[in-house]
Design a protein around this motif. Sequence first.
Motif, PDB file in Angstrom:
ATOM      1  N   THR A   1       0.861  -1.187   0.000  1.00  0.00           N
ATOM      2  CA  THR A   1       0.000   0.000   0.000  1.00  0.00           C
ATOM      3  C   THR A   1       0.894   1.232   0.000  1.00  0.00           C
ATOM      4  O   THR A   1       1.821   1.331   0.803  1.00  0.00           O
ATOM      5  CB  THR A   1      -0.910   0.026   1.245  1.00  0.00           C
ATOM      6  N   PHE A   2       0.621   2.167  -0.885  1.00  0.00           N
ATOM      7  CA  PHE A   2       1.427   3.381  -0.971  1.00  0.00           C
ATOM      8  C   PHE A   2       0.911   4.416   0.031  1.00  0.00           C
ATOM      9  O   PHE A   2      -0.286   4.686   0.098  1.00  0.00           O
ATOM     10  CB  PHE A   2       1.362   3.986  -2.369  1.00  0.00           C
ATOM     11  N   THR A   3       1.829   4.998   0.806  1.00  0.00           N
ATOM     12  CA  THR A   3       1.484   6.055   1.751  1.00  0.00           C
ATOM     13  C   THR A   3       2.464   7.207   1.590  1.00  0.00           C
ATOM     14  O   THR A   3       3.551   7.035   1.042  1.00  0.00           O
ATOM     15  CB  THR A   3       1.532   5.548   3.207  1.00  0.00           C
ATOM     16  N   ALA A   4       2.081   8.375   2.067  1.00  0.00           N
ATOM     17  CA  ALA A   4       2.922   9.560   1.920  1.00  0.00           C
ATOM     18  C   ALA A   4       3.115  10.238   3.275  1.00  0.00           C
ATOM     19  O   ALA A   4       2.209  10.215   4.115  1.00  0.00           O
ATOM     20  CB  ALA A   4       2.281  10.534   0.942  1.00  0.00           C
ATOM     21  N   PRO A   5       4.268  10.856   3.490  1.00  0.00           N
ATOM     22  CA  PRO A   5       4.506  11.586   4.741  1.00  0.00           C
ATOM     23  C   PRO A   5       3.521  12.745   4.900  1.00  0.00           C
ATOM     24  O   PRO A   5       3.130  13.380   3.911  1.00  0.00           O
ATOM     25  CB  PRO A   5       5.941  12.111   4.584  1.00  0.00           C
ATOM     26  N   GLU A   6       3.140  13.038   6.122  1.00  0.00           N
ATOM     27  CA  GLU A   6       2.177  14.104   6.379  1.00  0.00           C
ATOM     28  C   GLU A   6       2.680  15.446   5.863  1.00  0.00           C
ATOM     29  O   GLU A   6       1.901  16.262   5.351  1.00  0.00           O
ATOM     30  CB  GLU A   6       1.876  14.187   7.874  1.00  0.00           C
ATOM     31  N   ALA A   7       3.987  15.705   5.992  1.00  0.00           N
ATOM     32  CA  ALA A   7       4.537  16.997   5.568  1.00  0.00           C
ATOM     33  C   ALA A   7       4.368  17.198   4.066  1.00  0.00           C
ATOM     34  O   ALA A   7       4.000  18.288   3.604  1.00  0.00           O
ATOM     35  CB  ALA A   7       6.009  17.091   5.949  1.00  0.00           C
ATOM     36  N   THR A   8       4.611  16.135   3.291  1.00  0.00           N
ATOM     37  CA  THR A   8       4.469  16.229   1.838  1.00  0.00           C
ATOM     38  C   THR A   8       3.013  16.452   1.447  1.00  0.00           C
ATOM     39  O   THR A   8       2.702  17.289   0.585  1.00  0.00           O
ATOM     40  CB  THR A   8       4.995  14.954   1.160  1.00  0.00           C
TER      41      THR A   8
ATOM     42  N   ARG B   1       6.583   5.895  -4.814  1.00  0.00           N
ATOM     43  CA  ARG B   1       5.704   5.349  -3.770  1.00  0.00           C
ATOM     44  C   ARG B   1       5.123   6.438  -2.880  1.00  0.00           C
ATOM     45  O   ARG B   1       4.143   6.195  -2.172  1.00  0.00           O
ATOM     46  CB  ARG B   1       6.475   4.321  -2.953  1.00  0.00           C
ATOM     47  N   VAL B   2       5.718   7.622  -2.922  1.00  0.00           N
ATOM     48  CA  VAL B   2       5.203   8.753  -2.155  1.00  0.00           C
ATOM     49  C   VAL B   2       4.368   9.677  -3.033  1.00  0.00           C
ATOM     50  O   VAL B   2       3.333  10.193  -2.601  1.00  0.00           O
ATOM     51  CB  VAL B   2       6.378   9.542  -1.518  1.00  0.00           C
TER      52      VAL B   2
END
Length: 417
Positions: free
Chosen positions: A126-133, A181-182
């Motif tokens: 599952t692809f997830t992204a950092p909150e800051a981005t 992936r981000v």
Amino acid sequence: MRDQEPASGGPERRLSTKETAELLGVKPETVYAYVSRGQLTSRREPGGRGSTFDEAEVTALARRNRRESQAGPAYGGELSVRTRITLIDEDRYYFRGVDAVALAARHSYEEVAEWLWTERLSPGVTFTAPEATVAVARRAVTALPEHAAPTDQLRVAAIAAATEDPLRFDLSEEAVLATARVLIPTLVAALPLRPYGRDEGPLARRLWGRLTSRDPDEASLRALDTALALLVDHDLAASTLAVRVAASARAHVYAAVSAGLGVIEGPLHGAASGLAHRLLLDVLDEGNAGPVVAAELRAGRRIPGLGHRLYPGEDPRARALFTLLEHIPRAEPALLAAHDIVATAARHTALHANVDLALAVLTASCGMPATAGETVFAVARTAGWIAHALEEYGERPMRMRPSGHYVGPRPPQPLPE
């Protein structure tokens, strides 16, 4: 077959990675990309600290690259580009040699994307992204006018995400894959969330909440996820070619994806599903495809959702989606309208349904706007664009530079008054 001795009878000359890169005019990491694709063979000498390469093999590859860069179009005035990603053959297409429809039927969008990038399956990824981005991308999208289209929002989100990534200029495979992936979940998360939408679960579930306020059932979610997987790549479509041109100039992956998003807005490309969506709604309102199709033809327009120049028969992506939509009760009216469009048009011309019409059935029956198909297309295709960018980073820089065929007035001409 035994290895042949050099013509001189002496031992073969081995080149270091640095020497090989200089001879080919590429970065050292590109040399290893050639090795991974079987275009070069490397050998580690006993006691040596790095790989070495056969000078004759490297010279032959450099000569072949020069020939290809100097050659004109392959045939029919079209640009031909070597790729190991997607093959379209008759009425089927394949991702790295594997039937794409079968792959999409068995695996999620994220799993198919990983296969396209690495030729490895990653079950449950599952692809997830950092909150800051995500926060940076959302702020940029929120600043747009209310009438901004989803593709405008995606393009701005990609640019904003790039500014948050100080490593965006690292074009190594490992770095590009980490970005991929981000970036994809960031694009989805940057789109406005509708009531009852969620920011968790597989990417298809998160995207659903950006396209409609309806609660999804499992069959509808599966159809959306499969649509994403089917649309991951489709050889050198116009947007993909734009991505490869950007990557050839060594633009970072965010910029390359932005190039693809810019091209996808054309009515003959990503926006085509929106035209099919509106046509479908007109048929549902009219209750009969006859007058709607007649109006399109009378206006001199092609009928949206029909025909594809790469498939003599039915688009396999449409066939796969229609099969899934048949299991969604609320999709029945739109499905019947789509079949009516195909049957009515068949009296005039032998065209089959394409994926745009199937996407229109999905979006119209799930309470999504006409722009939803284009959003699905753009998010899905981002994975394919990144696969092509990765492949292009492994090629000689600036090879995607055709020569113009000047047909204007011959110089010298007088200065304009």
